[in-house]
Design a protein around this motif. Structure first.
Motif, PDB file in Angstrom:
ATOM      1  N   PHE A  58       0.539  -1.444  -0.370  1.00 22.55           N
ATOM      2  CA  PHE A  58       0.204  -0.078  -0.035  1.00 22.55           C
ATOM      3  C   PHE A  58       1.015   1.340   0.065  1.00 22.55           C
ATOM      4  N   GLU A  59       1.417   1.445   0.617  1.00 26.11           N
ATOM      5  CA  GLU A  59       3.021   2.377   1.239  1.00 26.11           C
ATOM      6  C   GLU A  59       3.257   2.634  -0.240  1.00 26.11           C
ATOM      7  N   ILE A  60       4.017   2.033  -1.305  1.00 27.40           N
ATOM      8  CA  ILE A  60       4.193   1.643  -2.595  1.00 27.40           C
ATOM      9  C   ILE A  60       3.593   2.350  -3.388  1.00 27.40           C
ATOM     10  N   LEU A  61       2.503   1.863  -3.666  1.00 30.04           N
ATOM     11  CA  LEU A  61       1.669   2.642  -4.881  1.00 30.04           C
ATOM     12  C   LEU A  61       1.037   4.015  -4.301  1.00 30.04           C
ATOM     13  N   SER A  62       0.499   3.896  -2.828  1.00 33.68           N
ATOM     14  CA  SER A  62       0.133   5.988  -2.307  1.00 33.68           C
ATOM     15  C   SER A  62       1.143   6.141  -3.543  1.00 33.68           C
ATOM     16  N   CYS A  63       2.935   6.470  -2.496  1.00 37.29           N
ATOM     17  CA  CYS A  63       3.998   7.329  -3.023  1.00 37.29           C
ATOM     18  C   CYS A  63       3.619   7.656  -4.926  1.00 37.29           C
ATOM     19  N   THR A  89      11.532  -4.249   1.083  1.00 33.63           N
ATOM     20  CA  THR A  89      10.676  -3.712   0.252  1.00 33.63           C
ATOM     21  C   THR A  89      10.600  -3.793  -0.583  1.00 33.63           C
ATOM     22  N   GLN A  90      11.888  -3.858  -1.249  1.00 32.37           N
ATOM     23  CA  GLN A  90      11.941  -4.268  -2.764  1.00 32.37           C
ATOM     24  C   GLN A  90      11.917  -5.582  -2.927  1.00 32.37           C
ATOM     25  N   GLU A  91      11.668  -6.768  -2.262  1.00 34.88           N
ATOM     26  CA  GLU A  91      10.449  -8.238  -2.878  1.00 34.88           C
ATOM     27  C   GLU A  91       9.136  -7.533  -2.959  1.00 34.88           C
ATOM     28  N   ALA A  92       8.276  -6.592  -2.022  1.00 33.22           N
ATOM     29  CA  ALA A  92       7.006  -6.003  -2.114  1.00 33.22           C
ATOM     30  C   ALA A  92       6.955  -5.381  -3.511  1.00 33.22           C
ATOM     31  N   VAL A  93       7.975  -4.985  -4.196  1.00 35.04           N
ATOM     32  CA  VAL A  93       8.528  -3.643  -5.224  1.00 35.04           C
ATOM     33  C   VAL A  93       7.989  -4.990  -6.532  1.00 35.04           C
ATOM     34  N   ASN A  94       8.732  -5.813  -6.436  1.00 37.05           N
ATOM     35  CA  ASN A  94       9.132  -6.868  -7.655  1.00 37.05           C
ATOM     36  C   ASN A  94       7.388  -7.506  -7.186  1.00 37.05           C
ATOM     37  N   SER A  95       6.791  -7.896  -6.094  1.00 38.66           N
ATOM     38  CA  SER A  95       5.618  -8.980  -5.791  1.00 38.66           C
ATOM     39  C   SER A  95       4.165  -7.819  -7.156  1.00 38.66           C
ATOM     40  N   LEU A  96       5.035  -6.644  -6.627  1.00 34.34           N
ATOM     41  CA  LEU A  96       3.670  -5.635  -7.380  1.00 34.34           C
ATOM     42  C   LEU A  96       3.629  -6.064  -8.828  1.00 34.34           C
ATOM     43  N   GLU A  97       5.244  -5.954  -8.891  1.00 33.89           N
ATOM     44  CA  GLU A  97       5.047  -5.950 -10.580  1.00 33.89           C
ATOM     45  C   GLU A  97       4.700  -7.152 -10.981  1.00 33.89           C
ATOM     46  N   ARG A  98       4.775  -8.074 -10.205  1.00 34.84           N
ATOM     47  CA  ARG A  98       4.122  -9.169 -11.116  1.00 34.84           C
ATOM     48  C   ARG A  98       3.306  -9.679 -11.500  1.00 34.84           C
ATOM     49  N   GLU A  99       2.115  -8.367 -10.581  1.00 36.56           N
ATOM     50  CA  GLU A  99       1.375  -8.849 -10.436  1.00 36.56           C
ATOM     51  C   GLU A  99       0.058  -7.496 -11.789  1.00 36.56           C
ATOM     52  N   GLY A 100       1.337  -6.533 -11.603  1.00 39.94           N
ATOM     53  CA  GLY A 100       0.659  -5.700 -12.746  1.00 39.94           C
ATOM     54  C   GLY A 100       0.231  -4.666 -12.278  1.00 39.94           C
ATOM     55  N   MET A 101       0.503  -3.929 -11.230  1.00 35.12           N
ATOM     56  CA  MET A 101       0.127  -3.369 -10.603  1.00 35.12           C
ATOM     57  C   MET A 101       1.652  -2.215 -10.539  1.00 35.12           C
ATOM     58  N   LEU A 102       2.352  -1.852 -10.710  1.00 33.77           N
ATOM     59  CA  LEU A 102       3.226  -1.008 -11.175  1.00 33.77           C
ATOM     60  C   LEU A 102       4.439  -2.007 -12.468  1.00 33.77           C
ATOM     61  N   GLU A 103       4.947  -0.448 -12.885  1.00 36.57           N
ATOM     62  CA  GLU A 103       5.839  -1.181 -14.168  1.00 36.57           C
ATOM     63  C   GLU A 103       6.925  -0.281 -14.120  1.00 36.57           C
ATOM     64  N   LEU A 148       9.965   8.221  -9.440  1.00 32.64           N
ATOM     65  CA  LEU A 148      10.271   7.724  -8.152  1.00 32.64           C
ATOM     66  C   LEU A 148      11.533   6.507  -8.389  1.00 32.64           C
ATOM     67  N   THR A 149      12.068   5.940  -7.726  1.00 32.26           N
ATOM     68  CA  THR A 149      13.338   4.892  -7.707  1.00 32.26           C
ATOM     69  C   THR A 149      13.066   4.281  -7.483  1.00 32.26           C
ATOM     70  N   SER A 150      13.747   3.445  -6.997  1.00 30.36           N
ATOM     71  CA  SER A 150      13.839   1.509  -5.828  1.00 30.36           C
ATOM     72  C   SER A 150      14.386   2.335  -4.846  1.00 30.36           C
ATOM     73  N   LYS A 151      15.561   3.536  -5.085  1.00 24.64           N
ATOM     74  CA  LYS A 151      16.863   3.821  -3.875  1.00 24.64           C
ATOM     75  C   LYS A 151      15.654   4.661  -3.214  1.00 24.64           C
ATOM     76  N   TRP A 152      15.241   6.035  -3.809  1.00 26.06           N
ATOM     77  CA  TRP A 152      14.045   6.268  -3.112  1.00 26.06           C
ATOM     78  C   TRP A 152      12.916   6.080  -2.367  1.00 26.06           C
ATOM     79  N   MET A 153      12.392   4.783  -2.244  1.00 26.04           N
ATOM     80  CA  MET A 153      11.179   4.030  -1.581  1.00 26.04           C
ATOM     81  C   MET A 153      12.392   3.134  -0.647  1.00 26.04           C
ATOM     82  N   ASN A 154      12.760   3.058  -1.138  1.00 24.31           N
ATOM     83  CA  ASN A 154      14.409   1.916   0.543  1.00 24.31           C
ATOM     84  C   ASN A 154      14.292   3.327   0.763  1.00 24.31           C
ATOM     85  N   GLN A 155      14.944   4.431   0.448  1.00 22.74           N
ATOM     86  CA  GLN A 155      15.510   5.321   1.913  1.00 22.74           C
ATOM     87  C   GLN A 155      13.771   5.645   2.419  1.00 22.74           C
ATOM     88  N   ARG A 156      12.966   5.960   1.999  1.00 20.13           N
ATOM     89  CA  ARG A 156      11.102   6.677   2.706  1.00 20.13           C
ATOM     90  C   ARG A 156      10.971   5.247   3.686  1.00 20.13           C
TER      91      ARG A 156
END
Length: 302
Positions: A9-14, A39-53, A25-33
């Motif tokens: 949720f936090e990643i998608l909201s940002c 975090t990267q695992e969540a990013v990867n899961s969202l990408e797999r599910e088609g919620m971000l690219e 917004l980059t992976s580095k920025w999200m890891n800092q926030r």
């Protein structure tokens, strides 16, 4: 149906906010926030599910990601603004405390501007003392609706919350006398019921004692706690409980003397599991007295 993990949720909201502000917004920025090994695992899961690219070294939220956020959309904000503001006399003899000007604008406008920036579609102001003076806000904030509190002279702010008890679902509930210096604390989406709080080693003010991110005790003064700020968010499930609990608390002997926060944090605290949403020193400033006002605005200094 809600189904996101909190970090998702936090990643998608940002990312959604970044899209609105045309920021990359980059992976580095999200890891800092959101520093987390997941975090990267969540990013990867969202990408797999088609919620971000991936886009140009960063990430872009997709239509599917926006759809996943929609159940967390904040529907409205309720601002409790009926009181007299006795501690800010003599200024409040002629103007309600939320309309006292600070740095060139009414105190309440720092909150209203944050709500406007977050695209909160409906704002309800519960007013009482010198109620007609709030009408001027409609020129800049036409989505305001007013609720009159005829009991503001004889009851604490539980009476204001009681009047809007059926409107708490997916809503912020805010005090009207906060100087909001960080408007990003008001968000278009919220994940769970929460109160804003600032961690401190000691405070003499109202505070939360927290365990695993959940409020366990609500006290006046404390050590190793979170200084309470009067902005909370209520999801649909907790709002239903609050509707019943507000009515029950208001009608018990002495119930009108409660502050509205006493209901979920003291009187019926066993009914709730409320998260604390951390903020930083200076993000919000409580202005209760003329002395505190003078510290923030040199125009009031002799």
């Amino acid at each position: 149906m809600k189904g996101l993990e909190k970090i998702q949720f936090e990643i998608l909201s940002c990312l959604e906010k970044g899209e609105r502000e045309n920021k990359q917004l980059t992976s580095k920025w999200m890891n800092q926030r959101y520093p987390s090994e997941h975090t990267q695992e969540a990013v990867n899961s969202l990408e797999r599910e088609g919620m971000l690219e991936k886009r140009l070294g960063g990430y872009k939220i997709t239509e599917k990601g926006l759809e996943a956020l929609e159940p967390y959309r904040v529907k409205r904000a309720i601002i409790l603004a009926a009181g007299f503001g006795e501690r800010m006399l003599p200024l409040t003899l002629s103007v309600p405390k939320p309309l006292v000007r600070v740095r060139g604008k009414a105190l309440i406008e720092t909150l209203l501007d944050a709500l406007k920036a977050a695209q909160i579609p409906e704002i309800i102001i519960v007013r009482g003392y010198l109620w007609e003076m709030f009408d001027g806000l409609l020129r800049r904030y036409p989505n305001i609706k007013f609720v009159q509190n005829p009991l503001y002279k004889e009851a604490n702010n539980i009476s204001s919350a009681y009047l809007v008890r059926g409107l708490l679902a997916n809503a912020y509930v805010c005090e009207a006398d906060l100087l909001v210096n960080n408007p990003e604390l008001i968000r278009k989406y919220e994940y769970e019921t929460n109160y804003l709080g600032r961690y401190t080693s000691h405070t003499d003010d109202l505070c939360f004692h927290v365990s695993n991110g959940v409020i366990r005790e609500f006290t006046l003064g404390g050590n190793q706690c979170y200084h309470m700020y009067g902005i909370s968010y209520w999801n649909e499930e907790d709002a239903k409980k609050m509707q019943n609990d507000l009515e029950a608390a208001f009608r018990i002997p002495g119930g009108k003397e409660y502050y509205w926060d006493d209901v979920p944090l003291k009187v019926f605290k066993e009914h709730y599991s409320i998260a604390v949403r951390p903020c930083l020193e200076g993000d919000i400033i409580e202005l209760d007295t003329v002395k505190e006002l003078e510290a923030e605005d040199p125009d009031y200094r002799n």
